[in-house]
Motif scaffolding. Structure first.
Motif, PDB file in Angstrom:
ATOM      1  N   PHE A   1       4.513  14.739  10.464  1.00  0.00           N
ATOM      2  CA  PHE A   1       5.740  15.478  11.379  1.00  0.00           C
ATOM      3  C   PHE A   1       7.081  14.714  11.214  1.00  0.00           C
ATOM      4  O   PHE A   1       6.721  13.491  11.423  1.00  0.00           O
ATOM      5  N   MET A   2       8.016  15.164  10.797  1.00  0.00           N
ATOM      6  CA  MET A   2       9.451  14.486  10.562  1.00  0.00           C
ATOM      7  C   MET A   2       9.166  13.282   9.972  1.00  0.00           C
ATOM      8  O   MET A   2       8.860  13.068   8.651  1.00  0.00           O
ATOM      9  N   ASP A   3       9.355  12.070  10.433  1.00  0.00           N
ATOM     10  CA  ASP A   3       9.275  10.822   9.807  1.00  0.00           C
ATOM     11  C   ASP A   3       7.851  10.021  10.142  1.00  0.00           C
ATOM     12  O   ASP A   3       7.850   8.993   9.761  1.00  0.00           O
ATOM     13  N   LEU A   4       6.957  10.832  10.658  1.00  0.00           N
ATOM     14  CA  LEU A   4       5.608  10.298  10.939  1.00  0.00           C
ATOM     15  C   LEU A   4       4.658  10.559  10.049  1.00  0.00           C
ATOM     16  O   LEU A   4       4.620  11.765   9.637  1.00  0.00           O
ATOM     17  N   ARG A   5       3.970   9.597   9.382  1.00  0.00           N
ATOM     18  CA  ARG A   5       3.084  10.117   8.412  1.00  0.00           C
ATOM     19  C   ARG A   5       1.616   9.179   8.641  1.00  0.00           C
ATOM     20  O   ARG A   5       1.666   8.299   9.415  1.00  0.00           O
ATOM     21  N   PRO A   6       0.431   9.796   8.174  1.00  0.00           N
ATOM     22  CA  PRO A   6      -0.849   9.435   8.582  1.00  0.00           C
ATOM     23  C   PRO A   6      -1.134   8.266   7.563  1.00  0.00           C
ATOM     24  O   PRO A   6      -2.306   8.038   7.208  1.00  0.00           O
ATOM     25  N   CYS A   7      -0.192   7.942   7.014  1.00  0.00           N
ATOM     26  CA  CYS A   7      -0.529   6.594   5.944  1.00  0.00           C
ATOM     27  C   CYS A   7       0.723   5.575   6.064  1.00  0.00           C
ATOM     28  O   CYS A   7       1.656   6.041   6.209  1.00  0.00           O
ATOM     29  N   SER A   8       0.230   4.433   5.478  1.00  0.00           N
ATOM     30  CA  SER A   8       1.249   3.620   5.293  1.00  0.00           C
ATOM     31  C   SER A   8       2.156   3.705   4.368  1.00  0.00           C
ATOM     32  O   SER A   8       1.981   4.510   3.405  1.00  0.00           O
ATOM     33  N   PHE A   9       3.342   3.180   3.886  1.00  0.00           N
ATOM     34  CA  PHE A   9       4.152   3.203   2.765  1.00  0.00           C
ATOM     35  C   PHE A   9       3.406   2.810   1.632  1.00  0.00           C
ATOM     36  O   PHE A   9       3.498   3.338   0.448  1.00  0.00           O
ATOM     37  N   LYS A  10       2.475   1.862   1.732  1.00  0.00           N
ATOM     38  CA  LYS A  10       1.755   1.315   0.543  1.00  0.00           C
ATOM     39  C   LYS A  10       0.767   2.465   0.110  1.00  0.00           C
ATOM     40  O   LYS A  10       0.593   2.583  -1.049  1.00  0.00           O
ATOM     41  N   ASP A  11      -0.034   3.072   1.021  1.00  0.00           N
ATOM     42  CA  ASP A  11      -0.908   4.034   0.704  1.00  0.00           C
ATOM     43  C   ASP A  11      -0.222   5.197  -0.102  1.00  0.00           C
ATOM     44  O   ASP A  11      -0.673   5.873  -0.945  1.00  0.00           O
ATOM     45  N   LEU A  12       1.099   5.404   0.683  1.00  0.00           N
ATOM     46  CA  LEU A  12       2.058   6.768   0.094  1.00  0.00           C
ATOM     47  C   LEU A  12       2.251   6.323  -1.455  1.00  0.00           C
ATOM     48  O   LEU A  12       2.282   7.253  -2.168  1.00  0.00           O
ATOM     49  N   ASP A  13       2.698   5.200  -1.621  1.00  0.00           N
ATOM     50  CA  ASP A  13       2.976   4.707  -2.957  1.00  0.00           C
ATOM     51  C   ASP A  13       2.037   4.907  -4.065  1.00  0.00           C
ATOM     52  O   ASP A  13       2.109   5.331  -5.228  1.00  0.00           O
ATOM     53  N   TYR A  14       0.705   4.281  -3.399  1.00  0.00           N
ATOM     54  CA  TYR A  14      -0.494   4.532  -4.561  1.00  0.00           C
ATOM     55  C   TYR A  14      -0.690   5.891  -4.766  1.00  0.00           C
ATOM     56  O   TYR A  14      -1.094   6.200  -5.973  1.00  0.00           O
ATOM     57  N   LEU A  15      -0.852   6.741  -3.497  1.00  0.00           N
ATOM     58  CA  LEU A  15      -1.358   8.134  -4.009  1.00  0.00           C
ATOM     59  C   LEU A  15      -0.511   8.873  -4.672  1.00  0.00           C
ATOM     60  O   LEU A  15      -0.873   9.749  -5.575  1.00  0.00           O
ATOM     61  N   ALA A  16       1.052   8.715  -4.504  1.00  0.00           N
ATOM     62  CA  ALA A  16       1.853   9.373  -5.251  1.00  0.00           C
ATOM     63  C   ALA A  16       1.870   9.022  -6.787  1.00  0.00           C
ATOM     64  O   ALA A  16       2.000   9.767  -7.729  1.00  0.00           O
ATOM     65  N   ARG A  17       1.721   7.559  -6.939  1.00  0.00           N
ATOM     66  CA  ARG A  17       1.470   7.086  -8.319  1.00  0.00           C
ATOM     67  C   ARG A  17       0.211   7.816  -8.972  1.00  0.00           C
ATOM     68  O   ARG A  17       0.272   8.346 -10.210  1.00  0.00           O
ATOM     69  N   GLN A  18      -0.999   7.873  -8.265  1.00  0.00           N
ATOM     70  CA  GLN A  18      -1.958   8.696  -8.788  1.00  0.00           C
ATOM     71  C   GLN A  18      -1.972  10.119  -9.199  1.00  0.00           C
ATOM     72  O   GLN A  18      -2.563  10.596 -10.124  1.00  0.00           O
ATOM     73  N   GLU A  19      -1.264  10.690  -8.202  1.00  0.00           N
ATOM     74  CA  GLU A  19      -1.037  12.155  -8.365  1.00  0.00           C
ATOM     75  C   GLU A  19       0.022  12.104  -9.637  1.00  0.00           C
ATOM     76  O   GLU A  19      -0.475  13.187 -10.519  1.00  0.00           O
ATOM     77  N   TRP A  20       0.823  11.532  -9.861  1.00  0.00           N
ATOM     78  CA  TRP A  20       1.529  11.611 -11.154  1.00  0.00           C
ATOM     79  C   TRP A  20       0.675  11.352 -12.574  1.00  0.00           C
ATOM     80  O   TRP A  20       0.843  11.982 -13.379  1.00  0.00           O
ATOM     81  N   LEU A  21      -0.107  10.321 -12.277  1.00  0.00           N
ATOM     82  CA  LEU A  21      -0.846   9.842 -13.470  1.00  0.00           C
ATOM     83  C   LEU A  21      -1.880  10.909 -13.735  1.00  0.00           C
ATOM     84  O   LEU A  21      -2.284  11.534 -14.901  1.00  0.00           O
ATOM     85  N   VAL A  22      -2.632  11.663 -12.884  1.00  0.00           N
ATOM     86  CA  VAL A  22      -3.587  12.840 -13.107  1.00  0.00           C
ATOM     87  C   VAL A  22      -2.909  13.964 -13.746  1.00  0.00           C
ATOM     88  O   VAL A  22      -3.339  14.572 -14.693  1.00  0.00           O
ATOM     89  N   LYS A  23      -1.452  14.354 -13.328  1.00  0.00           N
ATOM     90  CA  LYS A  23      -0.697  15.160 -13.874  1.00  0.00           C
ATOM     91  C   LYS A  23      -0.412  15.249 -15.414  1.00  0.00           C
ATOM     92  O   LYS A  23      -0.378  15.985 -16.181  1.00  0.00           O
TER      93      LYS A  23
END
Length: 763
Positions: A506-528
Motif C-alpha cells: 500500500f503506497m510506500d508500504l511493502r510486506p518485505c524489506s528492500f533486500k528481499d525485494l531486490d532478490y525476488l525481482a532479480r529471480q523474476e528476471w532470471l526466470v523469464k
C-alpha cells in the motif's frame, strides 16, 4: 527552441546566427556603396535586431553621404532597443551636426537631445564622457545678460549633481571638476554644497566598485543568438542574472523611482544580448507587474512575442496577465492566436481555452466550444477527459461527465490512457460494477501489446476492492493474455512469490524489506530468461546468477507499484584482471601468489610487437621503471610506503633497456625494515655513472640530499612520508658526525626493498 537555418550559396545548410559569417558580411558591406550595402545591413539587422555595432555602422554609412532623413529613420528604429553608449554617442554627434547652423533653435534642440540621451543611457557605467560632453556644451552656451549667465550656471550645477551620484568610470573626475566649478562660482556656497554631496559621491563610488565586479563577468562583444546550452552561454546568462539581482537590491539606497529606472536600464541592456531567452522577458514583465506598472508589463510581453513568436509559454503568461487585470477580450484574442498558430498543440490549446471560457463566461460558453472542438480531426482524448472532469468537479454534475466519457469511448476505445482515466472517474463514483464492465470491454478490443497498463490497473482494482477469488482470477487472466507478447519457452504463467508483493503493498508500504525485494525481482528476471544464454556481464547489476550480490538492485516489472531500491551497486572485483605490459597475446606469465601456488593471468595487450613499440616511444627512464615493476597478485601494498620509497630512489641509468629477470614478491604481511627505508634505498640513489661526490665529502652530499628532499616535499606531487621514516631522518640529522657511518651501514645492508628481500642494517 529550434534554431532557424538557411541555405547557403553552396547548397549546404548554414546557421543564420553564425557570428563569423555575420562579421564577414558586415566587413564586405563597409567596402560597398551605401545603395549596395543597405540590403546586407537590413538582412543582418533582421537577424540581429539588437546588435548595436551593426546599427552604428549602418547609420554611419548613411551619415557619410549626408542621408539625413534616412539616418533619422534608422535612429528611430534602433535607439530605444539598443542602449549602447557608442550608438547613442553617434546619435548625439548627428544631432549636433544637423543643428550646428540653426543658431539658438539648434542649440535648444541639441540640449533636448542630450537630456533625452542621458535619460536612457545616463546610468551606463561608460556614460562618463557623455556627461562631460553635456557639461562642456552647457558651458559653451552664449549668455549676454546676467540672468542668462545665472541660468546657465544653474543648468551646469544640476547636471554636475546628477553626474556625481551616478556610478561611472569617470565619477572621480566628475567630482573634481564639480569642486572646481563650485569654487569658481562662490567659495562660500561651494562649502555647503560640497559637504552635502560628498556622502552621495562616496556612495556612488562604492557602488561603482561593486557593480564593476558584475560587469567584468559579461562579454560585451557577443551577439544575441538563441540558446544552445553551451557552457559559455550559460555563464553569460548567469552573469546577467547576478547583475539584475544586484540592481534589484538597490545598493545605492536611492528613491524607488530612480531605482526602478536603473533596473529598467539593466533589463534593457540584458535583452540586447539575451534577446532570445524567454525567461528574461518573463522576469522583466513580471517585475514591472509586481512594481505596479501593469501597462509596462503588457508592453514587455508584446515585445517578447515579437521577438519569440513561437513561444507558447510566453503567450500563456501574457494571457494570464491580461486576465488577471480584467482585460478579457485581449486575453481571448491571445488564446485564439494559440489555436490558430500551433497545430501540433491544438489539444492543449483547446483545453486551456475551455477552462478560460469557463472562468470568464461561464460553463455554457465552455460547453458550446467543447461541442465545436470535439469535431476537429486533431482533437485527442485529452479534451474529452479535461471537459468531463471540469463538469464533474466544478459543476458537480456526474451524469453529464459520464455521458462525455461514454461519447469519447466510442472514439478512443483503443487508447489505454483514456480507459484508465475513465476507470478513475468511475472509481470516484463508487461504481465498481461499471468499472469491471469498462475493463472487460476495453480488454476485449485492445491488442495485447497495448493492454499491459490496463491489465495492471484492473489487477490493482481487484486487489483493493475485490475478493480473493476475483483477485486471483484476474491475475491468471492477465498472465495468460500477456504471455502472447513474450517469447516461446518463458515461464510467465507460473506463480512466483514476487507476484504476492503488489497484492499486499500500500503506497510506500511493502510486506518485505528492500533486500528481499531486490532478490525476488532479480529471480523474476532470471526466470523469464531461464532458457537464454546470458553472459554474466549482461545480468542486472553485473552479479552472479547463482548467488546475487547483497547490494544489488531489483528489476521490478511494475515500476508504479514497486519503487526500485536506491542502494549503491559495487563492481564485481572478482572479474578484474591485473594489467602487466610484458604479457603477450596467447601466453601466460606465472606469478608467485601468497599461498605458494601459481596462477596465470589473462592475456592482455596486442602481442609482443605492440609492447615493444610502446617501450620504444616512451622515455628511457620510464621504460626502465616499467620493466622493473613486479607483478603483484594479492594484498595491495601500502601506498604511502611505496611513494616514500619512490621519492628516495633513482633509476640506474646503466640498466636502461634490460628486461627484468625474475621478481620475488614480498611475503604476505611483511614489509621492508627500517634500514631499507633509510639505507638501502638511499644507497641505490647514489649508484650509477652520473653520481659524483662533491668537494665537501659525504657530509656535504647529505646536505644536498636533504635540500633536494625538502624541495621535493613542497611540490604538489609530493606526499607525506610515514611517521617512522620522518623520525628516523630527524634522528640521523641529530647525530652529526655519526651520519656517514649510518649511510655506510645502510649501503652494506643486504637485499632490496623493491625485490622484497630483507635488508639488515649495519648501524
Amino acid at each position: 527552441m529550434a534554431e532557424e537555418t538557411k541555405k547557403g550559396d553552396d547548397g549546404t545548410t548554414t546557421d543564420m546566427y553564425n557570428f563569423e559569417a555575420a562579421e564577414i558580411l558586415v566587413n564586405e558591406a563597409q567596402l560597398l556603396p551605401i545603395a549596395e550595402a543597405a540590403p546586407i545591413y537590413e538582412q543582418l539587422l533582421c537577424t540581429f535586431p539588437t546588435a548595436a555595432k551593426y546599427w552604428k555602422q549602418y547609420v554611419e554609412a548613411h551619415m557619410a553621404v549626408n542621408n539625413d532623413e534616412v539616418t533619422k529613420q534608422i535612429f528611430s528604429r534602433c535607439l530605444l532597443n539598443c542602449l549602447h553608449i557608442s550608438l547613442w554617442r553617434c546619435y548625439i554627434n548627428f544631432i549636433r551636426k544637423v543643428n550646428e547652423k540653426k543658431g539658438h533653435e539648434g542649440l535648444e534642440e541639441t540640449r533636448k537631445a542630450f537630456d533625452f540621451m542621458l535619460n536612457y543611457v545616463g546610468y551606463d557605467v561608460a556614460s562618463g564622457p557623455v556627461w562631460l560632453d553635456y557639461i562642456s556644451f552647457l558651458k559653451s552656451l552664449p549668455a549676454s545678460t546676467s540672468q542668462e549667465e545665472s541660468h546657465r550656471m544653474t543648468s551646469v550645477r544640476k547636471v554636475y549633481q546628477r553626474a556625481i551620484v551616478t556610478p561611472t568610470h569617470h565619477v572621480e573626475q566628475l567630482w573634481k571638476d564639480y569642486e572646481q566649478f563650485e569654487n569658481s562660482v562662490s567659495r562660500t556656497l561651494a562649502k555647503g554644497l560640497i559637504s552635502e554631496y560628498q556622502p552621495k559621491f562616496n556612495s556612488a563610488k562604492a557602488v561603482y566598485r561593486e557593480r564593476k565586479k558584475f560587469l567584468d563577468e559579461i562579454d560585451w562583444n557577443t551577439l544575441a543568438v538563441p540558446p544552445t546550452g553551451s557552457y559559455k552561454e550559460e555563464q553569460q546568462c548567469m552573469a546577467w542574472k547576478r547583475l539584475l539581482i544586484f540592481e534589484k537590491g538597490n545598493p545605492q539606497r536611492v528613491d524607488s523611482a530612480s531605482a526602478n529606472r536603473r533596473i529598467t536600464f539593466s533589463y534593457e541592456q540584458c535583452l540586447m544580448y539575451l534577446y532570445h531567452y524567454p525567461d528574461i522577458w518573463y522576469d522583466y514583465a513580471t517585475w514591472h507587474a509586481s512594481s505596479g506598472s501593469v501597462d509596462s508589463a503588457v508592453k514587455i510581453f508584446q515585445r517578447a512575442l515579437k521577438a519569440l513568436p513561437d513561444s507558447e509559454l510566453l503567450k500563456y503568461a501574457y494571457a494570464e496577465l491580461e486576465e488577471s487585470r480584467g482585460a478579457i477580450q485581449p486575453a481571448k484574442r491571445i488564446y485564439e492566436s494559440l489555436l490558430a498558430s500551433s497545430p501540433s498543440e491544438t489539444s492543449l490549446a483547446h483545453i486551456q481555452f475551455i477552462r478560460f471560457l469557463r472562468r470568464t463566461e461561464g460553463i455554457e460558453a465552455a460547453r458550446k466550444y467543447f461541442l465545436e472542438a470535439r469535431k476537429s480531426p486533431s482533437c485527442t482524448y485529452h479534451v474529452f477527459v479535461a471537459y468531463a472532469m471540469m463538469v464533474f468537479c466544478v459543476d458537480k454534475d456526474p451524469k453529464v461527465a459520464h455521458n462525455v466519457f461514454e461519447a469519447g469511448l466510442k472514439r478512443f476505445m483503443n487508447e489505454p490512457g483514456y480507459i484508465l482515466e475513465y476507470a478513475d472517474f468511475l472509481c470516484r463514483l463508487n461504481d465498481d460494477r461499471n468499472v469491471r464492465a469498462l475493463f472487460e470491454r476495453a480488454l476485449s478490443s485492445l491488442p495485447p501489446e497495448k493492454s499491459v497498463e490496463v491489465w495492471k490497473r484492473f489487477s490493482q482494482f481487484e486487489w483493493t476492492y475485490g475478493d480473493l477469488a476475483s483477485m486471483l482470477k484476474v491475475e491468471e487472466r492477465m498472465k495468460e493474455a500477456l504471455s502472447q507478447t513474450v517469447e516461446e519457452g518463458s515461464t510467465a504463467l507460473e506463480n512466483t512469490l514476487y507476484d504476492v508483493i503488489p497484492r499486499y503493498s500500500f503506497m510506500d508500504l511493502r510486506p518485505c524489506s528492500f533486500k528481499d525485494l531486490d532478490y525476488l525481482a532479480r529471480q523474476e528476471w532470471l526466470v523469464k530468461n531461464i532458457n537464454k544464454r546470458v553472459d554474466k556481464s549482461n545480468l542486472p547489476n553485473g552479479v552472479n546468477i547463482m548467488g546475487g550480490d547483497k547490494n544489488s538492485i531489483g528489476v521490478t516489472t511494475n515500476s508504479k507499484m514497486l519503487p526500485l531500491s536506491t542502494k549503491v551497486v559495487y563492481p564485481d572485483t572478482s572479474r578484474m584482471v591485473i594489467y602487466d605490459p610484458r604479457q603477450t597475446l596467447g601466453s601466460e606469465i606465472p606469478v608467485a601468489s601468497t599461498s605458494g601456488t601459481t596462477s596465470g593471468l589473462a592475456p592482455v595487450g596486442s602481442g609482443t610487437k605492440a609492447v615493444d613499440d610502446i617501450m620504444k616511444v616512451i622515455s628511457p627512464a620510464l621504460a626502465t621503471f616499467i620493466t622493473n615493476l613486479p607483478v603483484i597478485e594479492g594484498p595491495f601494498p601500502d601506498v604511502d610506503l611505496v611513494i616514500s620509497i619512490l621519492q628516495q630512489s633513482s633509476i640506474p641509468t646503466g640498466q636502461i633497456g634490460k628486461p627484468a629477470g625474475s621478481f620475488q614478491q614480498l611475503p604476505a604481511g611483511q614489509g621492508p625494515s627500517t634500514s631499507d627505508l633509510s639505507g638501502s634505498s638511499k644507497t641505490r640513489m647514489n649508484n650509477g655513472p652520473s653520481s659524483r661526490l662533491p668537494r665537501d665529502g659525504p657530509l656535504g652530499k647529505r646536505k644536498n640530499l636533504d635540500r633536494q628532499e625538502d624541495d621535493e616535499t613542497t611540490t604538489v606531487q609530493s606526499r607525506p612520508l610515514p611517521k617512522d621514516v620522518f623520525r628516523l631522518r630527524q634522528m640521523h640529522r641529530g647525530r652529526g658526525t655519526g651520519l656517514a657511518a649510518s649511510q655506510t651501514g645502510s649501503a652494506a645492508s643486504g637485499g632490496s626493498v623493491l625485490s622484497g628481500e630483507q635488508s639488515v642494517s649495519n648501524d
